[in-house]
Enzyme design. Sequence first.
Site, PDB file in Angstrom:
ATOM      1  N   ASP A 472       0.858  -1.180   0.000  1.00 47.29           N
ATOM      2  CA  ASP A 472       0.000   0.000   0.000  1.00 47.29           C
ATOM      3  C   ASP A 472       0.900   1.238   0.000  1.00 47.29           C
ATOM      4  OD1 ASP A 472      -3.009   0.828   0.482  1.00 47.29           O
ATOM      5  OD2 ASP A 472      -1.740   2.194   1.640  1.00 47.29           O
ATOM      6  N   GLU A 515      -4.491   2.464  -4.548  1.00 47.75           N
ATOM      7  CA  GLU A 515      -3.037   2.461  -4.381  1.00 47.75           C
ATOM      8  C   GLU A 515      -2.528   1.152  -3.796  1.00 47.75           C
ATOM      9  OE1 GLU A 515      -4.686   4.093  -0.481  1.00 47.75           O
ATOM     10  OE2 GLU A 515      -5.221   4.022  -2.596  1.00 47.75           O
TER      11      GLU A 515
END
Length: 596
Positions: A472, A515
């Site tokens: 992440d 993301e």
Amino acid sequence: MEQADGRDRGNRNWLSALALATLYFALAALTLRYTRFNGGVALIWIATAPLLAYLVTRPTRLWLIPALACGVAGVIATIMFGLGPKAALPFALINLGEAIGGALILRRLLPRSYRFESLREIGIFLGVAGILMPALAGFFAGLTANAVTGLPMLRNWFDYFTGHGLGAIAFTPLVLLASSGEVRNWTASANARERIEATFLVLVMGLVTLGSFSQDVLPLLFLPILPMMIAVFRIGRLGAALTITLLTVIALICTIDGYGPINLIAGSSGMHAQFLQFYLACAVLIAWPAAAELKHRKIVHGQLQAASAVARLVVDRTGDVIIYFAVDGTMQYISPAIEIIAGYGPDELTGKMPHSLIHPADMDEAIRVHRLALQRPDDIFIVEYRARSADGSYSWYEGHSRAAVDGMGQATGVVSIIHGVSARKDAESALVREAQTDPLTGVFNRRGFDAALAERFADGAPATPFTVVMFDLDHFKAINDTYGHETGDLVIKAFAEHLQGTLRRNDVIARFGGEEFVAILDGTSAQAAHEVCERLRVGFAQFERQSIDGRGFRVTVSGGIAVYREGIDMALLLAEADAALYRAKSEGRNRLALAA
């Protein structure tokens, strides 16, 4: 105009009735004059033949006048040559009833054909015209003859039955063939050689029959059978009708005049006539079934030739490959299209097994479908497989297979129609890749990752260990808010490229959404995965990124690592990786965490 046409049809009907009645009278008079050996009914009766043929080939609305005319002719013949005035009207009605009843039944059972093209037609005709109607009418004829002459009823019934049955089956077929146009059609279609051959065979039949029945020294009854059967095989149904008629006429005339091998039999003239009936009936039963079967086979042969020509045209012109596999899988026939599609000549593969051509991974499925087709002959089975072309490359093919069966319904092999589907497979693969690919980064999306992970669990426990890592990008929302979404997209693409450059070619990389990324590292332990991912994390954080407007910034990444172990399932493995990622982020980000 219509009235004139009606008058013409009426005149033609009266003329036909007159001609038919004249012929009926002549035949009835001859048989009554020369074959009433026992003083009762005639032992030979051929007058019904033309009447029966006339009735079955014309509409019932035209029956009345010809039937009445033949009835009158029958009355006159019976008065002049038969049992006299008392029996004339009853016998006329009985004979008409036999002909009309037979015609009605034949029109019912054979509504479209009286051409004797099959054993069924022959069987129906012999049963109705040669047995059923003579037997029924003979009952009333026997009663009438008994009442008029006092002669035994059963004897007259038997004489009527045999005489009328023989006359019907011996003469009616020739009249029917002539009236239906078969004689005319044969004459028109036959060439000069065939006409000469037919004439010669009929002449030979006449000479042999005349020679056999004009002497009473040797029992030569068998001799006419040979030219008769040759005529049947060469001329067909017309040959059977002509030779049987010729045999019957010559044998009757000679036997009645006291000549022929039948007169070698000790007994009365009536016994000779009845033995002749038996002999002629046997000749009919030999010739007509053979002629009908030959005609049926000729029709079937013609249909097979036409079907074969169509099939050959289809096989030669189709772009698909047609292969006939024997029960054991041997390729017995291969259509020419194999050369265009795969580069092989049909002779190169004929007699061989397909195992050397089909991709080993697809062989079991191909064999399974072949066996299913043999077990279920009524079904069509479809199988896709890769096969090797003559140049060594593999292409995708789709085969539609169905069993070939024999007359008993047993499978004798499998016919497959095969066409190439590589283009379709490539298109399908492209669609699958598109559906499983993230459009921004070019790596797998969530769907592609799920499919890749499912493959590792497809056959139970994976053969080798692997690790799932979830990544992440830290503070990605702030990057979007500060530098804009276009810059955010550049960061996401940069991280995907960093993953591809750091991890191995066979490792799976996917963008899970936003993301967040995930990777599958095959054959790695927790320690090895941690070392690789740490190098990836540090390397990505070292590079300064540029926003769209030129401002510089750095981006870090956090990761969670979960290692496959026996007994764990897909959902739990992903949940452990996600939990490890959450812990890494909660402990300050820009770090890795191992699942507990």
